[in-house]
Design an enzyme around this catalytic site. Structure first.
Site, PDB file in Angstrom:
ATOM      1  N   GLY A   1     -55.977  72.310 -59.134  1.00 43.29           N
ATOM      2  CA  GLY A   1     -55.471  73.595 -59.369  1.00 43.29           C
ATOM      3  C   GLY A   1     -56.977  74.539 -58.551  1.00 43.29           C
ATOM      4  N   ALA A   2     -56.610  75.611 -58.821  1.00 44.56           N
ATOM      5  CA  ALA A   2     -57.196  76.594 -57.674  1.00 44.56           C
ATOM      6  C   ALA A   2     -57.236  76.695 -56.429  1.00 44.56           C
ATOM      7  CB  ALA A   2     -59.783  76.572 -58.097  1.00 44.56           C
TER       8      ALA A   2
ATOM      9  N   HIS B   1     -55.638  72.550 -50.378  1.00 47.04           N
ATOM     10  CA  HIS B   1     -54.611  71.275 -50.578  1.00 47.04           C
ATOM     11  C   HIS B   1     -53.194  72.275 -49.964  1.00 47.04           C
ATOM     12  CE1 HIS B   1     -57.389  72.741 -53.770  1.00 47.04           C
ATOM     13  NE2 HIS B   1     -57.229  71.650 -53.806  1.00 47.04           N
TER      14      HIS B   1
ATOM     15  N   GLY C   1     -57.393  64.110 -49.461  1.00 47.94           N
ATOM     16  CA  GLY C   1     -58.267  64.593 -48.519  1.00 47.94           C
ATOM     17  C   GLY C   1     -58.794  64.227 -48.010  1.00 47.94           C
TER      18      GLY C   1
ATOM     19  N   SER D   1     -62.484  74.543 -50.232  1.00 47.79           N
ATOM     20  CA  SER D   1     -63.046  73.770 -51.615  1.00 47.79           C
ATOM     21  C   SER D   1     -62.734  74.943 -52.573  1.00 47.79           C
ATOM     22  CB  SER D   1     -64.437  73.776 -51.943  1.00 47.79           C
ATOM     23  OG  SER D   1     -64.738  72.868 -53.061  1.00 47.79           O
TER      24      SER D   1
HETATM   25  P1  AMP Z   1     -58.956  68.648 -55.809  1.00 48.76           P
HETATM   26  O1  AMP Z   1     -57.985  69.563 -56.143  1.00 48.76           O
HETATM   27  O2  AMP Z   1     -60.459  68.970 -55.404  1.00 48.76           O
HETATM   28  O3  AMP Z   1     -59.195  67.528 -56.329  1.00 48.76           O
HETATM   29  O4  AMP Z   1     -58.221  68.454 -54.523  1.00 48.76           O
HETATM   30  C1  AMP Z   1     -57.273  68.110 -54.303  1.00 48.76           C
HETATM   31  C2  AMP Z   1     -56.699  66.987 -53.041  1.00 48.76           C
HETATM   32  O5  AMP Z   1     -56.750  67.927 -52.025  1.00 48.76           O
HETATM   33  C3  AMP Z   1     -58.000  65.731 -53.022  1.00 48.76           C
HETATM   34  O6  AMP Z   1     -57.514  64.588 -52.194  1.00 48.76           O
HETATM   35  C4  AMP Z   1     -58.576  66.587 -52.112  1.00 48.76           C
HETATM   36  O7  AMP Z   1     -59.718  65.958 -50.913  1.00 48.76           O
HETATM   37  C5  AMP Z   1     -57.381  67.241 -51.338  1.00 48.76           C
HETATM   38  N1  AMP Z   1     -58.944  68.749 -50.887  1.00 48.76           N
HETATM   39  C6  AMP Z   1     -59.616  69.692 -51.191  1.00 48.76           C
HETATM   40  N2  AMP Z   1     -59.845  70.145 -50.075  1.00 48.76           N
HETATM   41  C7  AMP Z   1     -59.183  70.098 -49.207  1.00 48.76           C
HETATM   42  C8  AMP Z   1     -59.546  70.293 -47.784  1.00 48.76           C
HETATM   43  N3  AMP Z   1     -60.217  71.580 -47.273  1.00 48.76           N
HETATM   44  N4  AMP Z   1     -59.060  70.015 -46.689  1.00 48.76           N
HETATM   45  C9  AMP Z   1     -58.469  68.546 -47.036  1.00 48.76           C
HETATM   46  N5  AMP Z   1     -58.199  68.599 -48.107  1.00 48.76           N
HETATM   47  C10 AMP Z   1     -58.650  69.193 -49.033  1.00 48.76           C
END
Ligand code: AMP
Length: 282
Positions: free
Chosen positions: A31-32, A37, A149, A188
């Site tokens: 989330g967030a 994402h 990602g 992020s």
């Molecule tokens: P998270 O919510 O941080 O666990 O991220 C969820 C998914 O989104 C993961 O596969 C991350 O690698 C991807 N993700 C997060 N930030 C980015 C970004 N800046 N560019 C591409 N993918 C991202």
């Protein structure tokens, strides 16, 4: 878009889709949501009949309780962003729903050497937690494709390993490029926690990494590593936790450029108390 909160609802929904012969794309998130994402969601939307996005801050992958308690949670905004991307299901369960008997389920994945270095070494238990939640989401959703990602470069290698040891043989794991702010900072969820000063300093991380590509191969791996670390540490407010240049497939550190078909440099940097992660291909 349906918002589902129980394991039962998600399994029933995905069973129904498969019975209709529809392909399912899964995008696991905490989330967030930001446009990083959403780039995964758009890719999934283009490649599957149905898209399931999970929004779950998974406690078992946090090795630092403060990081877990300060992790941003913006479920209503997330739901409207996902609605805008024509997502079919947002799966937003409670911790109790996912871990009815607590997070320690007495099972560890054999993640091998890809999980031992870098994030694996710095964040004990982190990748076991990631493997635990992603494998659960895969079992509930049974997607044809799952999207991750490259910002979390090592995580993709760990998930590939988990999928192979846990027998998700027909799953296609799709890796998607890093999305950045116009000034280069990797998007992020944690960026909202940066102070204005640290937010100003943080784009130096990508700039220094990108500049270092021009140094290779005229300089050795050790020299490039050293110059990246000292350049980032010279920026006020930034402190490198590690910078390692590794083989993009095995995650093992290399000592010479010819050791890897593709080399990737992975960094974690503290900007104040916010831990940022980024990487660059050489
Ligand atoms: P998270 O919510 O941080 O666990 O991220 C969820 C998914 O989104 C993961 O596969 C991350 O690698 C991807 N993700 C997060 N930030 C980015 C970004 N800046 N560019 C591409 N993918 C991202």
């Amino acid at each position: 878009m349906k918002v589902l909160r129980t394991v039962k609802e998600l399994t029933e929904f995905s069973r129904e889709l498969r019975a209709q012969g529809k392909t399912i794309g899964l995008v696991p998130t905490m989330g967030a949501l930001h446009s990083g994402h959403l780039s995964l969601v758009k890719r999934a939307r283009g490649e599957n009949d149905a898209v399931v996005v999970s929004v779950f801050v998974n406690p078992t992958q946090f090795n630092n309780p403060d990081d877990l308690s300060t992790y941003p949670r913006t479920e209503r905004a997330d739901a409207s962003l996902l609605e805008g991307e024509q997502v079919d299901v947002m799966f937003a369960p409670s911790v109790q729903e996912i871990y009815p008997s607590g997070g320690d389920e007495g099972h560890t994945f054999n993640l091998g050497y890809v999980a031992e270095v870098m994030e694996g070494a710095m964040r004990p238990g982190h990748f076991q937690g990631v493997a635990q939640i992603v494998s659960k989401l895969l079992r509930l959703t049974v997607p044809h494709r799952a999207y991750f990602g490259e910002k979390d470069f090592q995580q993709i290698a760990v998930i590939r390993r988990m999928a192979s040891v846990a027998g998700f043989d027909s799953l296609e794991i799709v890796s998607c490029p890093i999305r950045r702010e116009p000034d280069g900072l990797a998007l992020s969820s944690r960026n909202v926690r940066l102070t204005p000063e640290n937010r100003k300093a943080a784009p130096a991380i990508h700039r220094i990494l990108a500049d270092s590509v021009a140094l290779a191969p005229a300089k050795s791996v050790a020299e490039v590593t050293e110059s990246v670390i000292s350049a980032i540490n010279a920026v006020d407010g930034l402190e490198v936790e590690y910078y390692q240049i590794v083989d993009a497939d095995t995650m093992q550190p290399i000592s010479s450029w010819s050791d890897a078909r593709q080399a990737v440099g992975c960094v974690t940097v503290y900007a104040g108390d916010v831990r940022l992660i980024d990487n660059i291909k050489y």
